[in-house]
Each structure stands twice: as C-alpha cells, then as structure tokens.
Design a protein around this motif. Structure first.
Motif, PDB file in Angstrom:
ATOM      1  N   VAL A 184       0.837  -1.205   0.000  1.00  0.00           N
ATOM      2  CA  VAL A 184       0.000   0.000   0.000  1.00  0.00           C
ATOM      3  C   VAL A 184       0.868   1.249   0.000  1.00  0.00           C
ATOM      4  O   VAL A 184       0.633   2.184  -0.757  1.00  0.00           O
ATOM      5  N   GLY A 216      -4.735  -4.797   6.285  1.00  0.00           N
ATOM      6  CA  GLY A 216      -4.389  -4.283   4.957  1.00  0.00           C
ATOM      7  C   GLY A 216      -5.546  -3.551   4.308  1.00  0.00           C
ATOM      8  O   GLY A 216      -5.366  -2.481   3.711  1.00  0.00           O
ATOM      9  N   VAL A 231       0.107   7.283   2.740  1.00  0.00           N
ATOM     10  CA  VAL A 231      -0.783   6.877   3.819  1.00  0.00           C
ATOM     11  C   VAL A 231      -0.282   7.501   5.109  1.00  0.00           C
ATOM     12  O   VAL A 231       0.884   7.363   5.472  1.00  0.00           O
ATOM     13  N   THR A 291       0.905   3.931  -3.052  1.00  0.00           N
ATOM     14  CA  THR A 291       0.426   5.289  -2.801  1.00  0.00           C
ATOM     15  C   THR A 291       1.572   6.277  -2.688  1.00  0.00           C
ATOM     16  O   THR A 291       1.358   7.439  -2.360  1.00  0.00           O
ATOM     17  N   SER A 339      -5.536   0.446   3.436  1.00  0.00           N
ATOM     18  CA  SER A 339      -5.756   0.776   2.035  1.00  0.00           C
ATOM     19  C   SER A 339      -6.971   1.670   1.840  1.00  0.00           C
ATOM     20  O   SER A 339      -6.902   2.707   1.180  1.00  0.00           O
ATOM     21  N   GLU A 340      -8.085   1.276   2.421  1.00  0.00           N
ATOM     22  CA  GLU A 340      -9.327   2.013   2.176  1.00  0.00           C
ATOM     23  C   GLU A 340      -9.386   3.342   2.908  1.00  0.00           C
ATOM     24  O   GLU A 340      -9.815   4.343   2.343  1.00  0.00           O
ATOM     25  N   LYS A 346      -7.135   6.086   1.329  1.00  0.00           N
ATOM     26  CA  LYS A 346      -7.578   6.689   0.067  1.00  0.00           C
ATOM     27  C   LYS A 346      -8.420   7.946   0.283  1.00  0.00           C
ATOM     28  O   LYS A 346      -8.556   8.754  -0.624  1.00  0.00           O
TER      29      LYS A 346
END
Length: 178
Positions: A14, A43, A22, A18, A47-48, A51
């Motif tokens: 991730v 994870g 993050v 990105t 990740s979510e 975003k």
C-alpha cells in the motif's frame, strides 16, 4: 507465511502504491483496530482509509467517521451498478431481476445506515454508531441471502464483502475512541 508477515507485506505494498502517502494515523489506528478486533483486515483498513481525502488530517474519531462515509459511497456505487444491471436485457429472467430489485432497496437502506452511523459517531453517540454499522452489515447479508434463495450468483458480491469489512473497521475504530 505468518499473518504478521502478510500484514507487513500488505502495508508495504500500500505504501509503495500510494507513494508513501498513507498517514501514520491511519496506519496506527488500523493496527490498533486489528489488534482489538480479530475481524479487522489490517491491509484493507489501511488501504481504504488511506484513500480518503479527510484521512491525513483525521484523528481516531475522524477515521471512524471516514469509515462510515466510505460505507455510504460503497452502498451508492452498488445501487448504481444494480440499476445498470437491471437496465441490461440479460437480466430479464424470472429470478435475477427481482433479486436485483430487492438488493437495490437493501443497498439504499445500507447507505442510510452508514450515514446514520457517521452522524451518531460525529455526535459522540458511539453505541448508536456501532449499531448502525452493524445494521449496514446485516443488510449486506440480506442481499446475499436474496440471491442465494433465488438460486443465482450475486453480481454484487464484491459490494457485500466490502460493506461487511468496512462495517467491522468502523465499529472497531469507534471502540478505540470510547
């Protein structure tokens, strides 16, 4: 591979994808949420939540709200896709169309449940927020059940999976705020 190794690899992936964008609060909050609730997929959480545009400036309370808002967006996307599937000529059979119609209603309700979870958490009614996140998860299960009873595979299973995971994340992070 050990679960802890898998988690580290997921986070590294991730962070690589990105560009390292993050926020540390997302990482630490997701780690704490996964540590307190074994149902949390670390994870997925990183990740979510990573975003969302509000995440970099959010504290734990803010991330609980971000999780609820992410659930709203997922439910809205499911409704959009269901409407598109119903408009296709291939969904004219007797079992898929009614199942899609019922799931559209369920996902509409799910969007409202996640929105209410957000509002409750925002008003520091954490019990109410967790109840609404749980209601959203129950609605995802109901949609899965509709397709199972109709004897057709669910074309929106990915939305159900996401809804269940984000509801767990929302509740686990809300527990950290209390």
């Amino acid at each position: 591979m050990k679960p802890s190794t898998a988690c580290r690899l997921a986070v590294a992936t991730v962070l690589t994808l990105t560009g390292g964008a993050v926020d540390a609060t997302v990482v630490t909050t997701c780690k704490a949420a996964a540590g307190s609730d074994g149902r949390v997929d670390y994870g997925f959480c990183v990740s979510e939540l990573g975003k969302h545009h509000d995440s970099p400036s959010a504290d734990t309370w803010g991330l609980a709200k971000v999780a609820a808002l992410t659930g709203v967006v997922n439910a809205d996307n499911a409704v959009y896709d269901i409407k598109a599937l119903m408009a296709k000529h291939g969904t004219d059979d007797g079992s898929a169309r009614p199942a899609l119609g019922r799931c559209q209603e369920l996902y509409d309700s799910m969007g409202f449940a996640f929105a209410e979870a957000h509002d409750n958490i925002n008003n520091r009614d954490y019990t109410g927020g967790k109840e609404k996140a749980g209601e959203a998860a129950a609605l995802a299960h109901q949609c899965d059940d509709v397709f199972a009873k109709a004897g057709v595979p669910s074309p929106v299973a990915q939305y159900s999976d996401y809804s269940l995971q984000i509801a767990v994340v929302c509740s686990a992070i809300t527990n950290l705020v209390q």
